[in-house]
Design a protein around this motif. Structure first.
Motif, PDB file in Angstrom:
ATOM      1  N   ARG A 191       0.825  -1.218   0.000  1.00  0.00           N
ATOM      2  CA  ARG A 191       0.000   0.000   0.000  1.00  0.00           C
ATOM      3  C   ARG A 191       0.853   1.259   0.000  1.00  0.00           C
ATOM      4  N   GLN A 192       2.149   1.112   0.274  1.00  0.00           N
ATOM      5  CA  GLN A 192       3.071   2.255   0.215  1.00  0.00           C
ATOM      6  C   GLN A 192       3.750   2.376  -1.148  1.00  0.00           C
ATOM      7  N   LEU A 193       3.557   1.400  -2.013  1.00  0.00           N
ATOM      8  CA  LEU A 193       4.076   1.509  -3.380  1.00  0.00           C
ATOM      9  C   LEU A 193       3.236   2.530  -4.139  1.00  0.00           C
ATOM     10  N   PRO A 194       3.778   3.117  -5.208  1.00  0.00           N
ATOM     11  CA  PRO A 194       3.016   4.148  -5.921  1.00  0.00           C
ATOM     12  C   PRO A 194       1.601   3.717  -6.318  1.00  0.00           C
ATOM     13  N   CYS A 195       1.437   2.519  -6.861  1.00  0.00           N
ATOM     14  CA  CYS A 195       0.086   2.053  -7.215  1.00  0.00           C
ATOM     15  C   CYS A 195      -0.792   1.926  -5.973  1.00  0.00           C
ATOM     16  N   GLY A 196      -0.208   1.455  -4.881  1.00  0.00           N
ATOM     17  CA  GLY A 196      -0.943   1.328  -3.631  1.00  0.00           C
ATOM     18  C   GLY A 196      -1.350   2.680  -3.065  1.00  0.00           C
ATOM     19  N   LEU A 197      -0.490   3.686  -3.244  1.00  0.00           N
ATOM     20  CA  LEU A 197      -0.821   5.035  -2.779  1.00  0.00           C
ATOM     21  C   LEU A 197      -1.984   5.619  -3.570  1.00  0.00           C
ATOM     22  N   VAL A 198      -2.023   5.347  -4.878  1.00  0.00           N
ATOM     23  CA  VAL A 198      -3.170   5.799  -5.676  1.00  0.00           C
ATOM     24  C   VAL A 198      -4.442   5.114  -5.167  1.00  0.00           C
ATOM     25  N   ASN A 199      -4.352   3.818  -4.926  1.00  0.00           N
ATOM     26  CA  ASN A 199      -5.508   3.094  -4.381  1.00  0.00           C
ATOM     27  C   ASN A 199      -6.012   3.715  -3.081  1.00  0.00           C
ATOM     28  N   SER A 200      -5.092   3.963  -2.150  1.00  0.00           N
ATOM     29  CA  SER A 200      -5.516   4.407  -0.820  1.00  0.00           C
ATOM     30  C   SER A 200      -5.984   5.857  -0.828  1.00  0.00           C
ATOM     31  N   GLN A 201      -5.431   6.667  -1.730  1.00  0.00           N
ATOM     32  CA  GLN A 201      -5.817   8.085  -1.739  1.00  0.00           C
ATOM     33  C   GLN A 201      -7.056   8.348  -2.586  1.00  0.00           C
ATOM     34  N   ALA A 202      -7.246   7.585  -3.648  1.00  0.00           N
ATOM     35  CA  ALA A 202      -8.405   7.820  -4.522  1.00  0.00           C
ATOM     36  C   ALA A 202      -9.537   6.826  -4.269  1.00  0.00           C
ATOM     37  N   GLN A 203      -9.251   5.720  -3.595  1.00  0.00           N
ATOM     38  CA  GLN A 203     -10.258   4.767  -3.116  1.00  0.00           C
ATOM     39  C   GLN A 203     -11.221   4.330  -4.226  1.00  0.00           C
ATOM     40  N   GLU A 204     -12.531   4.538  -4.025  1.00  0.00           N
ATOM     41  CA  GLU A 204     -13.497   3.964  -4.975  1.00  0.00           C
ATOM     42  C   GLU A 204     -13.495   4.652  -6.330  1.00  0.00           C
ATOM     43  N   ARG A 205     -12.752   5.750  -6.478  1.00  0.00           N
ATOM     44  CA  ARG A 205     -12.617   6.365  -7.804  1.00  0.00           C
ATOM     45  C   ARG A 205     -11.677   5.566  -8.703  1.00  0.00           C
ATOM     46  N   VAL A 206     -10.995   4.579  -8.112  1.00  0.00           N
ATOM     47  CA  VAL A 206     -10.045   3.747  -8.859  1.00  0.00           C
ATOM     48  C   VAL A 206     -10.704   2.436  -9.286  1.00  0.00           C
ATOM     49  N   SER A 207     -10.523   2.063 -10.547  1.00  0.00           N
ATOM     50  CA  SER A 207     -10.976   0.763 -11.051  1.00  0.00           C
ATOM     51  C   SER A 207      -9.817   0.086 -11.766  1.00  0.00           C
ATOM     52  N   TRP A 208      -9.551  -1.147 -11.381  1.00  0.00           N
ATOM     53  CA  TRP A 208      -8.501  -1.962 -12.013  1.00  0.00           C
ATOM     54  C   TRP A 208      -9.143  -2.930 -13.002  1.00  0.00           C
TER      55      TRP A 208
END
Length: 262
Positions: A226-243
């Motif tokens: 969750r501290q990796l760049p992709c993980g940071l996007v996940n945690s900061q943008a939350q449900e706005r992110v779709s993989w």
């Protein structure tokens, strides 16, 4: 606390592309209803090929792609000529722009200014000025808000040209950052900052292949990930992110995925 990111998994790239098309066109249609233009930031890697497949296939799923209303920016770019094999713009041009049927119109595209290939700080400053001119004057907008960011995930968890452990991840003011020592060649690049990359109305990641399963497990299942760049996007943008991933990319991942469709 917001909702977690959406993880959509598909048997193969064809099915993934169909759902990615629906996702992109939903973002397009929402943007056009808001402000008559669709502003998108794209990464390179394998993304342009999958996106081209999604947008240019014969299916009508999701409605019509209104390319003439699109404005395309680059989430990151390499400090190379626009026709260089490392150029993200070249990839997007070959996989998407050159293949758009004439009747669909052409998007407005904002590539880097190649005058500054030898000065990545100036290149980043110039690209930031481009964003300022499009997204309003700097004093009235703290961050540009893209209608959609479409990003990739590197095997180390990097996205855009934001790499694990980079001090650039802590940058909070600049919109566009220079890189002169990228751990992945070519060394000179520019990238959107993390605050801009997490500020989009919608954010989509595309990750395919068994080579991604280890990093996907880290990002979705571990505190370190969750501290990796992709993980940071996940945690900061939350449900706005779709993989959007295929089954091999999430083999062994515990995080719940929705399989088969949006």
């Amino acid at each position: 606390m917001g909702k977690p990111p959406n993880l959509y998994a598909f048997p193969g790239v064809d099915e993934l592309a169909q759902s990615l098309r629906v996702f992109v066109l939903d973002a397009q249609n929402s943007a056009l209803s808001r402000h008559q233009v669709f502003r998108v930031a794209l990464s390179g890697g394998s993304l342009p090929k999958v996106l081209g497949k999604a947008l240019l296939q014969e299916t009508n799923g999701g409605g019509k792609v209104q390319f003439d209303k699109w404005e395309i920016f680059y989430a990151d770019e390499r400090a190379v000529p626009l026709d260089h094999e490392d150029s993200n713009h070249k990839l997007v041009k070959e996989e998407i722009l050159d293949k758009i049927p004439a009747e669909l119109g052409q998007p407005k595209v904002f590539p880097i200014d190649v005058k500054y290939l030898d000065d990545v700080q100036e290149m980043a400053d110039q690209y930031e000025q481009t964003l300022v001119s499009v997204f309003a004057s700097r004093d009235s907008v703290r961050l540009p808000m893209f209608d959609l960011l479409l990003l990739g995930c590197g095997p180390d968890g990097h996205t855009c040209s934001l790499f694990p452990g980079s001090p650039l991840l802590r940058e909070s003011d600049a919109w566009v950052l220079p890189i002169s020592d990228s751990p992945k060649p070519p060394p000179k690049r520019i990238t959107l900052s993390l605050p801009v990359a997490t500020h989009g109305i919608k954010i989509g990641f595309v990750a395919t292949g068994g080579g991604k399963k280890d990093i996907m497990k880290q990002i979705f299942d571990t505190d370190e990930g969750r501290q990796l760049p992709c993980g940071l996007v996940n945690s900061q943008a939350q449900e706005r992110v779709s993989w959007f991933v295929d089954y091999p990319a999430i083999e062994g991942v515990s995080f719940p995925a929705r399989r088969g469709s949006l």
